[in-house]
Design an enzyme around this catalytic site. Structure first.
Site, mmCIF file in Angstrom:
data_model
loop_
_atom_site.group_PDB
_atom_site.id
_atom_site.type_symbol
_atom_site.label_atom_id
_atom_site.label_comp_id
_atom_site.label_asym_id
_atom_site.label_seq_id
_atom_site.Cartn_x
_atom_site.Cartn_y
_atom_site.Cartn_z
ATOM 1 N N LYS A 1 0.858 -1.271 -0.091
ATOM 2 C CA LYS A 1 -0.237 -0.059 -0.079
ATOM 3 C C LYS A 1 0.782 1.076 -0.032
ATOM 4 O O LYS A 1 0.620 2.220 -0.805
ATOM 5 C CB LYS A 1 -1.099 -0.007 1.049
ATOM 6 C CG LYS A 1 -1.655 1.530 1.524
ATOM 7 C CD LYS A 1 -2.353 1.379 2.807
ATOM 8 C CE LYS A 1 -1.571 1.619 3.963
ATOM 9 N NZ LYS A 1 -1.014 3.104 4.427
ATOM 10 N N ASN A 2 1.994 1.413 0.874
ATOM 11 C CA ASN A 2 2.745 2.641 0.876
ATOM 12 C C ASN A 2 3.646 2.799 0.020
ATOM 13 O O ASN A 2 4.024 4.090 -0.039
ATOM 14 C CB ASN A 2 3.299 2.587 2.324
ATOM 15 C CG ASN A 2 2.386 2.856 3.498
ATOM 16 O OD1 ASN A 2 1.207 3.056 3.286
ATOM 17 N ND2 ASN A 2 2.672 2.595 4.742
ATOM 18 N N CYS B 1 -5.071 13.799 12.065
ATOM 19 C CA CYS B 1 -5.355 12.309 11.783
ATOM 20 C C CYS B 1 -5.144 11.626 13.175
ATOM 21 O O CYS B 1 -4.506 12.349 14.062
ATOM 22 C CB CYS B 1 -3.855 11.888 10.893
ATOM 23 S SG CYS B 1 -3.710 10.137 10.866
ATOM 24 N N ASP C 1 4.658 1.213 12.246
ATOM 25 C CA ASP C 1 3.362 0.542 11.798
ATOM 26 C C ASP C 1 3.274 -0.853 12.184
ATOM 27 O O ASP C 1 2.037 -1.419 12.319
ATOM 28 C CB ASP C 1 3.242 0.410 10.029
ATOM 29 C CG ASP C 1 3.212 1.782 9.567
ATOM 30 O OD1 ASP C 1 2.913 2.724 10.286
ATOM 31 O OD2 ASP C 1 3.663 2.178 8.143
ATOM 32 N N ARG D 1 -8.653 -0.217 4.062
ATOM 33 C CA ARG D 1 -7.707 0.564 3.361
ATOM 34 C C ARG D 1 -6.709 0.183 3.254
ATOM 35 O O ARG D 1 -5.626 0.406 2.323
ATOM 36 C CB ARG D 1 -7.569 1.860 4.613
ATOM 37 C CG ARG D 1 -8.719 2.683 4.797
ATOM 38 C CD ARG D 1 -8.551 3.813 5.530
ATOM 39 N NE ARG D 1 -7.449 4.539 4.943
ATOM 40 C CZ ARG D 1 -7.183 5.882 5.275
ATOM 41 N NH1 ARG D 1 -7.609 6.283 6.254
ATOM 42 N NH2 ARG D 1 -6.119 6.433 4.460
#
Ligand code: EPU
Length: 432
Positions: free
Chosen positions: A22-23, A116, A307, A399
C-alpha cells in the site's frame, strides 16, 4: 457498515500470499502524473486507499482502469491541477500529487490533508522542500496553491524532529525530477518504498541515484516516459501475518514477501521466542511457541517500524513477562491500548511508551478500531482470545489489508465479516 466476528483459539497453519505494498503504490500512482503517456502498474493491492487515489487521478484529468491487480493510468487533460479537500482529506498520502503536478504541469492546488488519529502529522517538510526548489506557494482556504515554473535543482535538508519523512521524500523526489539542474535531498527517508519509487522513475527516464540511503541525487530531465512497474510486497502485511502465526502458536509460510525489508522486525519477533526462517528468496516461515517479553523502540527504516507497533503490542500482551514498547515516530499512536485492555490485556501507557504485563489469556470482547494498524492489532488479539471478539470499524482494515478475513480463514481462522448497524450502538454515540 461491517464488523469482523472472530472465534479465537484456532492455530493458523498454511500459506499466505502477501499483496503489493500500500505505502509504495500510493506515491507510485501519483508519479504516473509525471508523464503524458499511459502507465501500467502491476501487483496493485485491491484496497480502498488505492481506489481513492485512482479517483484523485481522475479528478486530475486521467483515465484509469483497475483489473486483476493491474492499474493503467492515461492522462488526457493536463490543465487540471486541483486535488480537492473532499478526496485529499480522506487519505494523507494523496498529498503526494503535489510534487508530480508541480513537475509536469508547473502549477498545483492541493488541499492540505488535515489532522489524523495517530498524531498531528504536519506537512511542513514537504513545503520546506518545494520552497527550496524555487516554488512560490501560498496557503489559501486550506489549499496549497503553488507555482512551479521557476523550479531549479538545489540542496534540500528534509530532516525533522522525528527523523526523515517518507511521503515528504517521495513528494520532493517527484517535484525535483524535472527541475533544471541537480537536486540533493539530505536526510532523505531510506525506506524501500522510496527506493521503489526511484526505480520506477528511473525506468521512466529520470536520473536518480542514492535512493534507499539518506542522500538522494536527482539530475533534472526534460520529460518522462510512461511507466511499467511491479509493486513490491507489503512489509506491514507481512509483519501482521507473521504476528498472526506467532499469537496463535501456528505455522505460516508468507509467500511473495521480502525478508530483507523487515530485518529489525524479525530480530524482535525472534526475541519473543517465535521461530523465523527465510525458506526461499520470497518466502518466510513463522512458527509460534510460548511468547517471551521484549522491549521495542520504533525508529525510521531500517529500525523497528511504527506501523508494526500496535500488532506487536497485541502479541506482547500474551507474553510470559513484562515488555516496554516506545514509539518515537508517533508518540500518541496508542489508541489500541484501551481496546486491548477491554480484552483483558494488562497495559499501562506512560508518555510515548506502553508497559505491557503479559497475561495468560485474552478474552473476546466487542472492540473498535481507531486506525489501520490499531484495528489489525485487535484482529490479532481476537485470533487468540477466548470466546467471541467483534471488531468494529473495519473500514480501516479495508484501506490497507486486501481480503484480510479471506486470507485468515484460508489458514484456519474462524473469522467472518458481518453487517452491523452503528446507530443502535451506545458506544458509537459516546465516541462521536
Ligand atoms: N513529519 C513532520 N513534518 C512533515 C512530515 C512528517 O514533522 O512534513 C513527522 C511526522 O509527524 C512523524 C515523522 O515525521 O512524526 C514521520 O512521518 P512521515 O512523513 O515519514 O510519515 P508519512 O510519510 O506521512 C508514512 C506511511 C505511514 C507510516 C509513516 C512512518 C505512507 C502512505 N504512510 O507516512 O503509514 O506510519 O510513513 O513510517 O507511506 C500506515 O501504513 O498505517 C501508515 C500510517
Amino acid at each position: 457498515m461491517h464488523k469482523f466476528v472472530i472465534e479465537g483459539g484456532e492455530k493458523l497453519i498454511g500459506d499466505v500470499r502477501i499483496s503489493g505494498s500500500k505505502n509504495e503504490v500510493l506515491p507510485i500512482l501519483a508519479a504516473t502524473l509525471l508523464s503524458e503517456e499511459k502507465s501500467v502498474i502491476r501487483n496493485v493491492p485491491n484496497l480502498s486507499d488505492v481506489r481513492l487515489m485512482l479517483e484523485i487521478l481522475e479528478e486530475l484529468g486521467c483515465r484509469t482502469t483497475f483489473e486483476n491487480h493491474t492499474v493503467t493510468v492515461t492522462p488526457y487533460d493536463l490543465n487540471r491541477i486541483v486535488a480537492s479537500y473532499d478526496l485529499v482529506s480522506q487519505m494523507r498520502a494523496s498529498f503526494c500529487v503535489l510534487g508530480p503536478l508541480l513537475s509536469s504541469r508547473k502549477r498545483a492546488e492541493v488541499s492540505l490533508p488535515g489532522g489524523c488519529v495517530i498524531g498531528v502529522r504536519p506537512v511542513d517538510l514537504h513545503l520546506r522542500g518545494i520552497k527550496a526548489l524555487g516554488v512560490n506557494y501560498e496557503l489559501d482556504h486550506g489549499y496549497v496553491k503553488a507555482d512551479g515554473r521557476n523550479m531549479r535543482g538545489t540542496r534540500i535538508f528534509l530532516g525533522g524532529n522525528s527523523g526523515s519523512t517518507v511521503t515528504g521524500t517521495a513528494n520532493i523526489l517527484m517535484a525535483a525530477v524535472m527541475a533544471k539542474g541537480t537536486t540533493f535531498i539530505e536526510q532523505a527517508a531510506p525506506e524501500p518504498e522510496v527506493e521503489g519509487l526511484a526505480n520506477m522513475l528511473n525506468s521512466m527516464g529520470a536520473k536518480i541515484s542514492g535512493a534507499g540511503s539518506h542522500r538522494i541525487e536527482i539530475q533534472g530531465v526534460d520529460s518522462l516516459r510512461g511507466a511499467d512497474y511491479d509493486v513490491q510486497p507489503d512489509r506491514m502485511e507481512t509483519a501482521t501475518y507473521a504476528i498472526a502465526a506467532a499469537i496463535t502458536k501456528g505455522d505460516l509460510t508468507l509467500r511473495n514477501s521480502k525478508y530483507e525489508n523487515l530485518i529489525a522486525f524479525w530480530e524482535k519477533l525472534k526475541e519473543t521466542g517465535t521461530q523465523v526462517d527465510q525458506v526461499a528468496d520470497d518466502a518466510v516461515r513463522i512458527q509460534g511457541c510460548e511468547i517471551q517479553p521484549t522491549d521495542i523502540v520504533t525508529f525510521s527504516y531500517p529500525g523497528f517500524p511504527t506501523d508494526a507497533q500496535a500488532p506487536m503490542i497485541a502479541l506482547l500482551a500474551t507474553a510470559n513477562g513484562i515488555s516496554i514498547v516506545t514509539d518515537t515516530i508517533y508518540p500518541d499512536r496508542f489508541m489500541h491500548v484501551a481496546e486491548l485492555i477491554r480484552m483483558g490485556a494488562d497495559i499501562r501507557k506512560q508518555n510515548n511508551s506502553a508497559i505491557i504485563h503479559g497475561v495468560k489469556n485474552l478474552s473476546g470482547a466487542q472492540v473498535m478500531g481507531a486506525d489501520l494498524r490499531a484495528t489489525a492489532a485487535l484482529v490479532l488479539a481476537g485470533l487468540t482470545a477466548k470466546g467471541t471478539t467483534e471488531v468494529h470499524r473495519i473500514y480501516h482494515l479495508d484501506r490497507g489489508y486486501e481480503q484480510m478475513e479471506q486470507k485468515l480463514a484460508q489458514v484456519g481462522a474462524n473469522i467472518q465479516r458481518a453487517e452491523y448497524n452503528p446507530s443502535r450502538r451506545k458506544s458509537d454515540r459516546n465516541a462521536a
